[in-house]
Write an enzyme that holds these catalytic residues in place. Structure first.
Site, PDB file in Angstrom:
ATOM      1  N   VAL A   1      -6.856   6.711   5.526  1.00 14.71           N
ATOM      2  CA  VAL A   1      -6.700   6.000   6.792  1.00 14.71           C
ATOM      3  C   VAL A   1      -5.261   6.138   7.275  1.00 14.71           C
ATOM      4  CG1 VAL A   1      -6.853   3.758   7.925  1.00 14.71           C
ATOM      5  CG2 VAL A   1      -8.408   4.322   6.063  1.00 14.71           C
ATOM      6  N   CYS A   2      -5.111   6.426   8.572  1.00 12.72           N
ATOM      7  CA  CYS A   2      -3.780   6.603   9.131  1.00 12.72           C
ATOM      8  C   CYS A   2      -3.589   5.607  10.266  1.00 12.72           C
ATOM      9  CB  CYS A   2      -3.642   8.036   9.627  1.00 12.72           C
ATOM     10  SG  CYS A   2      -2.102   8.387  10.448  1.00 12.72           S
TER      11      CYS A   2
END
Lengths: 165, 188
Positions: free
Chosen positions: A88-89
């Site tokens: 996840v960014c």
């Protein structure tokens, strides 16, 4: 250092168990290792992720909460801000210094006053509202922008697949 | 002055490194010419079937050793058989030697999975297959909610586990209902 990190994680675990936020379950995989957690996040309603449950792994650094954890989905998540490998960014997972593009405000980024709960809530709202400025999955971002129907179809398909249907 | 004294060890190190590099460079072609090239060149010539043939006759022999001997005589099963029958000991293959594997598809198959690892679905992941198809717990709201935080470590762990399972099973039930509603609603 390590023990203060575990203490803090234990406290957060206690908080999350006693008063869990809606649609979120999180805790260490085993209490022997407080630095590896597994979380379940419900897909937000009114989005193609609705009805889904998304497991993710959270890996905490030894100097937590000075540095943020890393978060990775354990099922296929087709989303502009999720790398194809599940990572996840989002801004809350980035330390303040680490922003080469300068598009994130310092207040959105990681700091010791943030928490696991805030991360998970941010990820939940990220599912509902992708951030188009910093795509981690360029293909998903393009599809989200240009072919929303197809994007939603893939997301719904993944949701069903992940529930074994 | 300090700079001068620092320089002498630096020069010595430089000379030693250069000497090693030159030696390595000069010795490389000789090595490369014999061992790995021979192994690489020979390996495709022998087939797993040939190794099987010899291995069936002499089950006491190591398949790798057989493959190595075959690769050195150009895949001549008769020659290898003769050698073993005459009591000669087969040479031990070098570490770098890769015998052909019985499954020719292996390299291709090992190459594909990392590209797209199939994620197990939640039911498989959390071992919930046995709990599927059962109706929801009778009026879950009315039941006393399992205490979320317990002083006992094992109880905490199992509570967390239970909450995870319930979350997944509830989502699955809901999705099933939705599917059913869609299926029955479609013809109308």
């Amino acid at each position: 250092m390590t023990s203060s990190a575990s203490k803090r994680l234990f406290k957060e675990y206690k908080g999350l168990s006693s008063d869990p936020p809606e649609g979120i379950t999180a805790g260490p995989v085993t209490e022997d290792d407080m630095f590896l957690w597994e979380a379940l996040i419900q897909g937000p309603e009114g989005t193609p992720f609705e009805g889904g449950v998304f497991p993710a792994e959270l890996k905490f650094p030894k100097d937590y909460p000075l540095a943020p954890p890393k978060m990775k989905f354990l099922v296929d998540v087709w989303h502009p801000n999720v790398y194809p490998n599940g990572e996840v960014c989002i801004s809350i997972l980035h330390p303040p210094g680490d922003d080469p593009m300068h598009y994130e405000q310092a207040s959105e980024r990681w700091s010791p006053i943030q928490s696991v709960e805030k991360i998970l809530i941010s990820v939940m709202s990220m599912l509902a509202e992708p951030n188009d400025e910093s795509p981690a999955n360029v293909d998903a971002a393009r599809m989200w922008r240009e072919k929303r129907d197809e994007y939603e179809r893939i997301v719904r398909g993944n949701v069903k697949k992940s529930l074994g249907l | 002055m300090t700079e001068q004294t620092l320089n002498i060890p630096q020069i010595l190190v430089f000379i030693v490194v250069t000497a090693l590099a030159v030696r390595w460079y000069l010795s490389k072609p000789a090595n490369a010419g014999t061992r790995p090239a021979a192994a690489n060149r020979a390996a495709p010539r022998i087939s797993p079937a040939q190794i099987d043939q010899v291995a069936q006759m002499f089950p006491q022999l190591d398949r790798r050793t057989i493959a190595w001997d075959l690769s050195r005589n150009g895949g001549n099963v008769a020659a290898t058989t003769e050698k073993v029958l005459s009591g000669r000991v087969l040479e031990t293959p070098p570490v770098s030697f890769q015998p052909p594997t019985p499954r020719a598809a292996t390299p291709a198959r090992t190459a594909t999975p990392p590209v797209k690892p199939a994620q197990p679905d939640l039911i498989t992941r959390y071992n919930l297959a046995s709990k599927l198809g059962k109706p929801a717990d009778p009026a879950p709201e009315e039941q006393p909610k399992p205490k979320a935080w317990s002083q006992d470590r094992n109880e905490r762990q199992s509570n967390l586990q239970k909450r995870r399972e319930e979350m997944i099973l509830a989502a699955r039930r809901k999705m099933e209902e939705k599917e059913r509603a869609k299926a029955s609603g479609a013809p109308a």
